[in-house]
Design a protein around this motif. Structure first.
Motif, PDB file in Angstrom:
ATOM      1  N   SER A 127      44.646  35.206  31.075  1.00 34.11           N
ATOM      2  CA  SER A 127      43.991  35.174  32.386  1.00 34.11           C
ATOM      3  C   SER A 127      44.657  36.141  33.360  1.00 34.11           C
ATOM      4  CB  SER A 127      43.996  33.754  32.959  1.00 34.11           C
ATOM      5  OG  SER A 127      43.079  32.937  32.253  1.00 34.11           O
ATOM      6  N   ALA A 128      45.978  36.288  33.250  1.00 34.07           N
ATOM      7  CA  ALA A 128      46.670  37.254  34.111  1.00 34.07           C
ATOM      8  C   ALA A 128      46.197  38.671  33.776  1.00 34.07           C
ATOM      9  CB  ALA A 128      48.181  37.127  33.939  1.00 34.07           C
ATOM     10  N   LEU A 130      43.346  39.449  32.555  1.00 37.92           N
ATOM     11  CA  LEU A 130      41.994  39.545  33.094  1.00 37.92           C
ATOM     12  C   LEU A 130      42.041  39.879  34.582  1.00 37.92           C
ATOM     13  CD1 LEU A 130      38.899  39.159  33.118  1.00 37.92           C
ATOM     14  CD2 LEU A 130      39.307  36.693  33.399  1.00 37.92           C
ATOM     15  N   GLY A 131      42.944  39.205  35.310  1.00 39.72           N
ATOM     16  CA  GLY A 131      43.075  39.478  36.742  1.00 39.72           C
ATOM     17  C   GLY A 131      43.405  40.946  37.002  1.00 39.72           C
ATOM     18  N   MET A 132      44.301  41.488  36.193  1.00 46.97           N
ATOM     19  CA  MET A 132      44.642  42.912  36.336  1.00 46.97           C
ATOM     20  C   MET A 132      43.410  43.779  36.063  1.00 46.97           C
ATOM     21  SD  MET A 132      48.259  43.101  34.307  1.00 46.97           S
ATOM     22  CE  MET A 132      49.662  42.108  34.791  1.00 46.97           C
ATOM     23  N   LEU A 134      40.275  43.032  36.352  1.00 49.08           N
ATOM     24  CA  LEU A 134      39.268  42.921  37.421  1.00 49.08           C
ATOM     25  C   LEU A 134      39.730  43.679  38.669  1.00 49.08           C
ATOM     26  CD1 LEU A 134      38.201  39.173  37.020  1.00 49.08           C
ATOM     27  CD2 LEU A 134      37.040  41.228  36.166  1.00 49.08           C
ATOM     28  N   ALA A 135      41.020  43.601  38.965  1.00 51.31           N
ATOM     29  CA  ALA A 135      41.552  44.330  40.123  1.00 51.31           C
ATOM     30  C   ALA A 135      41.375  45.835  39.918  1.00 51.31           C
ATOM     31  CB  ALA A 135      43.026  43.991  40.327  1.00 51.31           C
TER      32      ALA A 135
END
Lengths: 277, 311
Positions: A127-128, A130-132, A134-135
Motif C-alpha cells: 500500500s505504501a 501504491l501511495g508513491m 499515485l503521488a
C-alpha cells in the motif's frame, strides 16, 4: 527487448559475489536472515541494474524510480545491492545490525541512503508503494514503483487491501514482484497458510500476472520489460525462487529463515560458493 | 449554536487544500461522516476513497507523503488509531513521514453507535509515537487553525475531531502556537487543564464555582504533544491544584501527560482526573452519556472541589 549477453553474464557474476558476501556478513554478524536474502538476490539485482533510474549522488531526486522491499527482513540483500550501486561503501556491510550502524536490522530511510521507506512489518509495503505510485501520477512523473513481496507476507490481509486499491486507481506504474520461494519462518507456505492458486488469486483481483524463474536474470529482465508495456492495471511478477538459493543445505529449509550461520555451515557454504574463507 | 466540528473540519480541509496542490485526502468509506467528502467535491483528483481498509489506507497515505504529498487520512478516531496504527508507527513515526491521521468522532461523540465506535484510548496511543504531534481542538476557530497548521508543519500528526458542535471559545481569526496551551479564564484556587469539548465544560464549571466563591483557572491544552510543561508547572505553582479534563480514558491521555509534567516539576500540587474511568460506556444521547460518565461541567466542578480539599 533482450538483455545483452555480456550484461547478463556480468550480473550473474555479481549475484554470485553477492551470495559470498552475504554469507560472509551474516556469519560475521551472527544475526540476520540468510534464506530470504539469498532468494531475492536476482530480483533486486535485475531491478537496480537493468531497470531503475536512481542516482546515488542524488538519492532524493524527485524523478526517480522507487523500490519498496515489503519483505524487509531481506535487508542484507537490499543493502548489498545498494552498496554496489554506490549509495554507500561496500565495507559498511560489516556494520550490519551493529550499534550506531546505518544498516539497521530492517530498512529505514532515515538511516540508509537509497532506502525509500521503512519495511519489516509485513503487509503494509504494498500500500505504501501504491501511495508513491499515485503521488507520482499526480505529479506527472513517468517513473515506476517496484514492490518486492514475500510469499509468507501475502498471508497479511493488508496485502489484499493494497491489491484492490491499486486496480481501482489504475496504478499501472506500480509493479509488484513476489519472491515465491514457498517457505516461511515456521515451514512451507502451503502448510502454514495455504494460498491455493496464487496466480489466479492475483489475476482475479485484476492484476496483470507474469510468471518467471526468479533466479534467471534474463527471464526477470523480460518480465520487467513486459510489465512496462501493460497499461491501465498494475502488474505482478510471480518470481519462482528457492529459499536459501545457492547454498545446498539452506535451500528450501525454513530453519535458515533467520538463523545465525555457525562456523561449520559457514565453511561449507563458502566451499560450495567458491568463496575465500 | 456553533457549527459541528466535523463540518468545520471538512470546510477547512477544502479551503486550505485548494490552496496547496500537495494536499491529498484519503477516506475509508466514511467521507460523508468525517466530512472529508467536502474536500473530495472541491478537489476530486486529489481525493481517494480507499474503501473499508484503514490499515491499507494509512500505509498508502504514508507512501504518498514519502513521495512529497501532504496526506490527510480520515476515518473514525477509534479505527484510525487502531487499524491504522502499524503504518503510522512504522512509516509516520519511525521514518518521519508527515502523515496527518485524522480521527473523526472522537470521545463519546458517536454516541448512539456505542462503545465499539467511541474513541477513548486514541490520545494515549498516539502520543507514545515518537515524532507524532497530537492536537485536540476545542471549538470551530481552533479546528480551522489545526487544519491549516497541519498543512504547514511537515510532522506526522494525530488530529482528533468531534462529530458534534462545541460552544465557541475563540473569536474568528485567533491563531495558536504548537506546544503552547492557552489560559482561557483566569483563576487562583485551582486550574482545569482540558482539551476538546471539556474546555467549554470547564468554563461552565468555572461560572458555577464562582458563585460558591471558588476562582477557577481554565487552560485549553489543545496541543497534547508537544505538551506545554511550563504552563502546567506555572499553574500548579500559582493555583496549587490541577485538574485534567478530557473526553478520553483517565489513563494515558491528556491527564497522563499533565501528570507526567507535574511530577517532573516537583511542585507537588494535588491533581484530579476528569475523564472516562477505566471502563467502556454504552449507547445513548451524547449529553446524557457525558453526564452519566462524569464528563460534564458538574463532574468537573465536583472534581475541582475535591482536589482543592487535598491542597
Amino acid at each position: 527487448m533482450k538483455l545483452p549477453v555480456e550484461e547478463k553474464a556480468r550480473l550473474e557474476k555479481l549475484c554470485h559475489q553477492f551470495r559470498i558476501d552475504l554469507i560472509e556478513t551474516l556469519h560475521q554478524r551472527q544475526t540476520g536472515h540468510p534464506g530470504g536474502s539469498l532468494s531475492v538476490l536476482e530480483i533486486l539485482t535485475t531491478l537496480y541494474f537493468t531497470q531503475m533510474d536512481v542516482d546515488p549522488a542524488n538519492p532524493k531526486k524527485p524523478d526517480r524510480d522507487r523500490l519498496v522491499l515489503g519483505k524487509g527482513h531481506a535487508a542484507p540483500a537490499l543493502y548489498r545491492v545498494l552498496a554496489e550501486k554506490g549509495f554507500f561503501p561496500v565495507e559498511e556491510m560489516a556494520t550490519l545490525r551493529c550499534l550506531d550502524s546505518r544498516l539497521q536490522g530492517h530498512p529505514n530511510p532515515l538511516d540508509t541512503p537509497g532506502v525509500e521507506i521503512t519495511s519489516g512489518p509485513l503487509g503494509i509495503g504494498l500500500s505504501a508503494a501504491l501511495g508513491m505510485a499515485l503521488a507520482m501520477k499526480l505529479d506527472g512523473l513517468d517513473k515506476r514503483v517496484y514492490c518486492v513481496l514475500g510469499d509468507g507476507e501475502i498471508n497479511e490481509g493488508t496485502i489484499w487491501e493494497g491489491l484492490m486499491a491499486a486496480v481501482k486507481f489504475k496504478a499501472d506504474n506500480l509493479c509488484a514482484i513476489l519472491d515465491w520461494n514457498g517457505v516461511q519462518l515456521d515451514g512451507v507456505t502451503e502448510d502454514i497458510m495455504p494460498m491455493h492458486n496464487i496466480p489466479e488469486r492475483f489475476a482475479s483481483f485484476g492484476w496483470h500476472v507474469i510468471q518467471c524463474d526468479g533466479h534467471d536474470i534474463e527471464a526477470l529482465y523480460e518480465a520487467l520489460e513486459t510489465a512496462k508495456t501493460v497499461k491501465g492495471v498494475p502488474t505482478i511478477i510471480l518470481a519462482h525462487t528457492v529459499k536459501g538459493k545457492g547454498v545446498s543445505f539452506m535451500e528450501g529449509k525454513n530453519a535458515w529463515h533467520g538463523k545465525a550461520i555457525d562456523d561449520a555451515s559457514y565453511e561449507q557454504a563458502m566451499k560450495e560458493l567458491g568463496g575465500v574463507l | 449554536m456553533a457549527k459541528a466540528i466535523r463540518d468545520v473540519y471538512g470546510e477547512s480541509l477544502a479551503k486550505y487544500g485548494q490552496l496547496n496542490k500537495d494536499v491529498v485526502v484519503l477516506d475509508a468509506d466514511v467521507s460523508g461522516s468525517t466530512k472529508s467528502a467536502v474536500f473530495g467535491k472541491a478537489c476530486p483528483d486529489r481525493f481517494f476513497n480507499m474503501g473499508i481498509a484503514e490499515a491499507g489506507m494509512t500505509a498508502c497515505a504514508c507512501g504518498m507523503a514519502a513521495a512529497g504529498k501532504i496526506p490527510f487520512v480520515n476515518t473514525f478516531a477509534v479505527f484510525v488509531t487502531t487499524l491504522g496504527l502499524l503504518p503510522a508507527r512504522a512509516f509516520g513515526s519511525y521514518a518521519d513521514i508527515p502523515v496527518k491521521m485524522c480521527g473523526a468522532y472522537g470521545g463519546l461523540s458517536d454516541a448512539y453507535d456505542g462503545p465499539t465506535h467511541h474513541a477513548l484510548e486514541d490520545i494515549a496511543i498516539m502520543r507514545t509515537l515518537p515524532r507524532f504531534k497530537v492536537f485536540v481542538p476545542c471549538d470551530a476557530v481552533q479546528t480551522d487553525w489545526v487544519v491549516k497548521n497541519a498543512i504547514e508543519d511537515p510532522s506526522p500528526m494525530y488530529l482528533r475531531f468531534s462529530r458534534d458542535a462545541f460552544p465557541d471559545v475563540y473569536q474568528p481569526g485567533e491563531t495558536f502556537e504548537e506546544g503552547k496551551g492557552r489560559i482561557v479564564r483566569e483563576g487562583k484556587d485551582a486550574t482545569v487543564i482540558g482539551c476538546g469539548i471539556m474546555v467549554g465544560n470547564a468554563l461552565k464549571a468555572a461560572e458555577e464555582l464562582e458563585k460558591e466563591g471558588i476562582s477557577l483557572r481554565v487552560v485549553d491544552m489543545f496541543c497534547i504533544k508537544p505538551l506545554d510543561k511550563e504552563l502546567v508547572a506555572r499553574c500548579a505553582k500559582e493555583t496549587g491544584a490541577i485538574i485534567s479534563a478530557e473526553e478520553h480514558s483517565i489513563i494515558g491521555g491528556l491527564g497522563g501527560a499533565v501528570a507526567e509534567a507535574l511530577a517532573e516539576s516537583g511542585i507537588g500540587a494535588p491533581m484530579g482526573f476528569v475523564g472516562m474511568q477505566d471502563r467502556h460506556g454504552e449507547c445513548g444521547p451524547y449529553s446524557k452519556l457525558l453526564e452519566k460518565y462524569g464528563l460534564d461541567a458538574a463532574a468537573i466542578a465536583g472534581k475541582v472541589k475535591e482536589t482543592i480539599a487535598r491542597k
